[in-house]
Design a protein around this motif. Structure first.
Motif, short mmCIF file in Angstrom:
data_model
loop_
_atom_site.label_atom_id
_atom_site.label_comp_id
_atom_site.label_asym_id
_atom_site.label_seq_id
_atom_site.Cartn_x
_atom_site.Cartn_y
_atom_site.Cartn_z
N HIS A 51 0.83 -1.20 0.00
CA HIS A 51 0.00 0.00 0.00
C HIS A 51 0.86 1.25 0.00
O HIS A 51 1.89 1.31 0.68
N LYS A 52 0.43 2.25 -0.77
CA LYS A 52 1.04 3.58 -0.77
C LYS A 52 -0.06 4.62 -0.68
O LYS A 52 -1.12 4.46 -1.30
N SER A 53 0.19 5.67 0.07
CA SER A 53 -0.75 6.80 0.10
C SER A 53 0.02 8.07 0.44
O SER A 53 1.14 8.02 0.96
N SER A 54 -0.59 9.21 0.15
CA SER A 54 0.03 10.49 0.52
C SER A 54 -1.04 11.54 0.70
O SER A 54 -2.08 11.51 0.04
N LYS A 55 -0.78 12.44 1.63
CA LYS A 55 -1.64 13.60 1.86
C LYS A 55 -0.80 14.66 2.54
O LYS A 55 -0.24 14.43 3.61
N ARG A 56 -0.71 15.83 1.89
CA ARG A 56 0.17 16.89 2.39
C ARG A 56 1.58 16.33 2.57
O ARG A 56 2.12 15.70 1.69
N GLU A 57 2.18 16.54 3.76
CA GLU A 57 3.54 16.05 3.96
C GLU A 57 3.59 14.62 4.47
O GLU A 57 4.67 14.09 4.73
N ILE A 58 2.43 13.99 4.63
CA ILE A 58 2.37 12.64 5.19
C ILE A 58 2.29 11.62 4.06
O ILE A 58 1.28 11.51 3.36
N VAL A 59 3.37 10.88 3.89
CA VAL A 59 3.46 9.83 2.87
C VAL A 59 3.62 8.50 3.61
O VAL A 59 4.40 8.40 4.57
N THR A 60 2.89 7.48 3.17
CA THR A 60 2.91 6.18 3.85
C THR A 60 3.14 5.06 2.85
O THR A 60 2.48 5.01 1.82
N HIS A 61 4.06 4.16 3.16
CA HIS A 61 4.27 2.93 2.41
C HIS A 61 4.25 1.77 3.41
O HIS A 61 4.92 1.84 4.45
N THR A 62 3.51 0.73 3.11
CA THR A 62 3.51 -0.48 3.93
C THR A 62 3.93 -1.66 3.07
O THR A 62 3.44 -1.83 1.96
N GLY A 63 4.86 -2.46 3.60
CA GLY A 63 5.35 -3.61 2.87
C GLY A 63 6.12 -4.54 3.78
O GLY A 63 5.95 -4.51 5.01
#
Length: 290
Positions: A51-63
């Motif tokens: 999973h990848k997501s981003s909003k404003r300065e918050i970017v998230t990757h899970t793996g």
């Protein structure tokens, strides 16, 4: 008690407001970085990314890394952003987002901050790795939460306040210890340890003098010279104290590992800070996956 929608704010897709992810996107091991661009530098080492997501300065990757599931998320700079990200990640783990009720079983998260920092001791060279054995908060965030004093170390705080002649106009400094569980995982002869001081800004609050004079103007000298038993302040940054304090209050584990890119005492800056950060990332991932 169910949380009102104005308190537990969700996006239209059911993800939590700022972090923009749902509970199934969150691993039990969470790596936090300040810089959104550093998220990909971490996840490049993952074998899989689910999973990848981003909003404003918050970017998230899970793996996964070496078979261990991890989430890496950027917080941006400062303890105010830590308050947002940690509150929302705890909610993802421990609140039913549909009902607003606390989950019947507590889910513990392990937070590891991978940051950059400036050393406050002459014997800590640039390009070294420093673990914050404690977080010293000069920002005041924890005082906005009831019961936070239970997790603070008042005797050391009092000694620091006296040593610095801390202004009563500023928030009382607070000291919180790192997770001993994560310390066992990440500490080695490749790391140094000490108190990580957390400022509420980058310039005046960290003693930098451009056109406005810091108050006190010699804050770094006070920090460098402070010692309580075997504790001394090793480095200065902008997130660790809030990470330690909020994690302790919420029942999670937290540790801050910093790549030293500058030595404030010697006036030195790393000639290849990117290589140092990469070394820190691989070091942390290998130890978390064991």
């Amino acid at each position: 008690m169910s949380k009102a929608s104005s308190e537990l704010i969700l996006n239209a897709d059911g993800s939590i407001y700022h972090c923009n992810i749902r509970p199934e996107h969150l691993a039990d091991i969470v790596i936090t970085v300040g810089d959104p661009n550093r998220v990909e530098k971490v996840s490049l080492h993952f074998e899989t990314i689910e999973h990848k997501s981003s909003k404003r300065e918050i970017v998230t990757h899970t793996g996964t890394y070496k078979g261990t599931r991890m989430t890496v998320i950027s917080t941006g700079m400062g303890t105010d952003n830590i308050d947002i990200v940690f509150s929302e990640l705890d909610a993802l783990a421990n609140i039913n987002l549909e009902t607003g009720e606390n989950n019947p079983e507590f889910r513990k998260l392990s937070f590891v901050r991978l940051g950059t920092s400036g050393a406050l001791q002459a014997d800590i060279p640039v390009d070294s790795l420093v673990i914050g054995s404690h977080g010293l908060g000069l920002d005041g965030l924890l005082h906005y939460y009831q019961g936070s004093e239970e997790f603070m170390m008042a005797e050391v705080e009092d000694a620091f306040i006296k040593h610095v002649n801390w202004s009563p106009k500023k928030a009382r400094p607070y000291l919180v210890e790192a997770s001993s569980t994560l310390m066992e995982k990440l500490a080695s002869d490749e790391t140094k340890q000490g108190i990580t001081a957390t400022a509420c800004g980058f310039y005046g609050p960290q003693g930098r003098f451009l056109r406005l004079a810091p108050n006190p103007i010699d804050i770094n000298d006070y920090l460098t010279s402070f010692q309580y038993e075997d504790l001394r302040i090793t480095n200065f940054e902008m997130e660790t104290s809030a990470i330690y304090g909020l994690a302790k209050m919420m029942g999670h584990e937290a540790l801050s590992l910093n790549a030293i890119v500058a030595n404030r005492i010697l006036g030195e800056f790393s000639t290849d800070s990117y290589a140092t950060v990469d070394k820190m990332i691989v070091y942390a991932l290998d130890r978390l996956a064991k």
